[in-house]
Design an enzyme around this catalytic site. Structure first.
Site, PDB file in Angstrom:
ATOM      1  CG  PHE A  10      17.870  11.697  -2.789  1.00  0.00           C
ATOM      2  CD1 PHE A  10      16.810  11.190  -3.532  1.00  0.00           C
ATOM      3  CD2 PHE A  10      18.863  10.821  -2.376  1.00  0.00           C
ATOM      4  CE1 PHE A  10      16.751   9.840  -3.868  1.00  0.00           C
ATOM      5  CE2 PHE A  10      18.815   9.472  -2.701  1.00  0.00           C
ATOM      6  CZ  PHE A  10      17.744   8.985  -3.447  1.00  0.00           C
ATOM      7  CD  GLN A  11      17.450   7.694   0.086  1.00  0.00           C
ATOM      8  OE1 GLN A  11      18.538   7.722   0.646  1.00  0.00           O
ATOM      9  NE2 GLN A  11      16.961   6.588  -0.474  1.00  0.00           N
ATOM     10  CG  MET A  70      -8.057 -12.458  15.808  1.00  0.00           C
ATOM     11  SD  MET A  70      -8.700 -13.656  17.019  1.00  0.00           S
ATOM     12  CE  MET A  70      -7.229 -13.932  18.008  1.00  0.00           C
ATOM     13  CE  LYS A  78      27.298  10.759   3.264  1.00  0.00           C
ATOM     14  NZ  LYS A  78      27.024  10.388   1.853  1.00  0.00           N
ATOM     15  CD  GLU A 107      15.535   0.025   5.370  1.00  0.00           C
ATOM     16  OE1 GLU A 107      16.350   0.600   4.624  1.00  0.00           O
ATOM     17  OE2 GLU A 107      14.480  -0.527   4.940  1.00  0.00           O
TER      18      GLU A 107
END
Length: 555
Positions: free
Chosen positions: A113-114, A468, A163, A51
């Site tokens: 969940f999630q 760096m 959802k 993602e």
């Protein structure tokens, strides 16, 4: 007509002429992905490897095209994986709409969940965000999100959709997107007259152009103002390409990694004009010693930026393009300027130098990329030494040609951004200048480039260290190299080939041109060129922390 929430979302994307969306599926967005499947002839979905890669690709697409970039992820970890990319876009004022799935409304607040509060998490790094709990409100929210992302100072907007909303039905009626009305000039005629008078009377004026010039589409006006008044121009990192890098009045970057010419000009100017720039700490360093003899004029669309980091004597908050147009009509034309001649002489006296000693140097590599692409490529970068070398050496002459994470400094940004930019600008060759430390962070996006036959080039400046950070350790920490050596034996050529890309190894200067030419002719496969450079090559100039920008370390 009556549609599901998922279908309404897709129709709203079509309303806004979205042709590409970057994402990764999951349970909370299954209805959306089903609707996307049915709309695949209208909207191309690019399945990234992660993602975060999707958010950076949407960002790169937006920067390369000027359109709104769109990314999509599921709830919970899918949504949190977008956060770094959203924050990157926020810091650099990039228009993006991030769409996330959320658990059903009946499960909100139950540690389902999630489930994460992604609107709460992203509130500090978005222009605005929404959680959609009612399908009747979905279409208007999506439309408003696209408007906010583009209007004024652009930025990312997050739309979190429960959802059950994607499954519920509502009436949908197609609407024409709300027009982004041109901001009014924002300043009075008297203020323009006063600014013109100040510019006319200045003996040693100097312009710093930032990313806001490109966002405003004011590149042409900037060039006209500079050439009419013979005012030298420097860029911030985000401003590169807003003023032609080949123009004799261009002095390069300013600030921590600015050229000696730019930093001398700032320090000796009597009028410092910042346009679409926000006076970050990397530009001003020691605020008490920045432009010590200059009055500051600041032109910016965002009034919150004016006076935020430095005292501004002549604020002009409004439409940059319109302000510059009015200024051009009122300032005096100069045929010659002793100050401009002095700055041009400094450019000859203090050029950016690098060793040409038969060893493969990053400066030489980027110089050859510039020559072999005829200065016409879009360059994305990772973050670190690679980023600054690419900024210093390649001469950017067009807007949206340099794509890099400036404000957030996001390692792992470049590859995803490169893929997104290539989707947005298939007519251009897009090259990601990378360091091995940054590249490893999101190199799985090579699989994305291979699957979609995206002919990007990764110019991997491989010094086997976090260059760096190691440079800072050497200069400011008595060479205590703590956790900056990453010589892990990774064979990046074999790795590229394992993904299905082309891998090329380069160890000598005489191999550089052939490798770049081979990469440039690839039409349907990404190419990774592993350039083995010395770990002790450094970015110069550099201003030590807290020092005035006139005190540079140059070697």
């Amino acid at each position: 007509m009556k549609l599901t929430g998922a279908q309404i979302l897709i129709e709203c994307l079509k309303e806004h002429n979205v042709d590409t969306i970057f994402g990764f599926p999951g349970g909370a967005v299954l209805n959306i992905y089903d609707a996307l499947y049915k709309a695949k002839d209208d909207i191309k979905h690019v399945l990234t490897s992660h993602e975060q890669g999707a958010s950076h690709a949407a960002d790169g697409y937006a920067r390369a095209t000027g359109k709104v970039g769109v990314c999509l992820a599921t709830s919970g970890p899918g949504a949190t994986n977008l956060v770094t990319g959203i924050a990157t876009a926020y810091m650099d004022s990039v228009p993006m709409v991030a769409i996330t799935g959320q658990v059903a409304t009946s499960l909100l607040g139950r540690d389902s969940f999630q489930e994460v509060d992604i609107t709460g998490i992203t509130m500090p790094v978005t222009k605005h965000n929404y959680i959609v709990k009612d399908v009747e409100k979905l279409a208007d929210i999506v439309r408003e999100a696209f408007y906010i992302a583009r209007e004024g100072r652009p930025g990312p907007v997050l739309v979190d959709i429960c959802k059950d909303v994607t499954a519920a039905e509502a009436e949908y009626e197609r609407k024409t997107p709300r027009t982004i009305e041109e901001r009014p000039i924002g300043v009075t005629e008297d203020e323009i007259d006063r600014a013109a008078e100040i510019i006319n009377n200045a003996k040693s004026p100097f312009i710093l152009a930032g990313g806001g010039v490109t966002i405003a589409g004011a590149n042409e006006e900037l060039l006209k103002l500079s050439e009419k008044c013979k005012i030298p121009v420097a860029n911030t990192l985000m401003g590169l390409g807003s003023f032609p890098g080949t123009n004799e009045l261009f002095t390069g970057l300013t600030g921590m990694h600015g050229t000696r010419t730019s930093n001398l000009a700032v320090s000796e100017s009597d009028l410092f004009i910042a346009i679409g720039a926000r006076f970050s700490d990397r530009v001003i360093s020691n605020v008490k010693k920045f432009a010590p003899d200059a009055k500051i004029m600041h032109i910016d669309i965002d009034p919150a930026e004016i006076g935020k980091n430095i005292v501004v004597h002549y604020p002009l908050s409004g439409n940059i393009k319109k302000i510059l147009k009015h200024l051009i009509s009122k300032v005096d034309k100069k045929k010659k300027s002793e100050w401009a001649d002095k700055v041009i002489a400094w450019k000859k006296e203090f050029p950016l130098k690098y060793q040409n000693d038969g060893i493969l140097r990053p400066h030489y590599i980027i110089d050859r990329i510039y020559e072999l692409t005829k200065g016409d490529a879009i360059i994305t970068t990772e973050v670190g030494q690679n980023q600054i070398w690419a900024a210093q050496i390649y001469k950017y002459t067009n807007q949206r040609q340099f794509i890099s994470s400036g404000g957030l400094g996001t390692m792992g940004f470049g590859l995803g951004a490169c893929i997104g930019a290539q989707f947005g600008r298939p007519d251009k060759k897009v090259i990601n200048v990378a360091g091995d430390g940054s590249f490893r962070m999101n190199l799985t996006e090579l699989a994305t480039a291979v699957e979609y036959k995206v002919p990007i080039i990764v110019a991997l400046l491989n010094n086997h260290v976090l260059g760096m950070v190691r440079q800072w350790q050497e200069l400011f920490y008595d060479s205590r190299f703590s956790s900056t050596t990453i010589d892990r034996g990774t064979n990046f050529v074999a790795l590229a080939e394992a993904f299905g890309a082309i891998g090329i190894n380069v160890t000598k200067p005489e191999e550089v041109d052939d490798a770049i030419k081979r990469a440039l002719v690839s039409k349907d496969r990404p190419v990774v060129i592993n350039f083995e450079i010395d770990r002790d090559d450094k970015v110069f100039p550099i201003v030590p922390p807290g020092a005035p920008i006139s005190e540079l370390i140059e070697e």
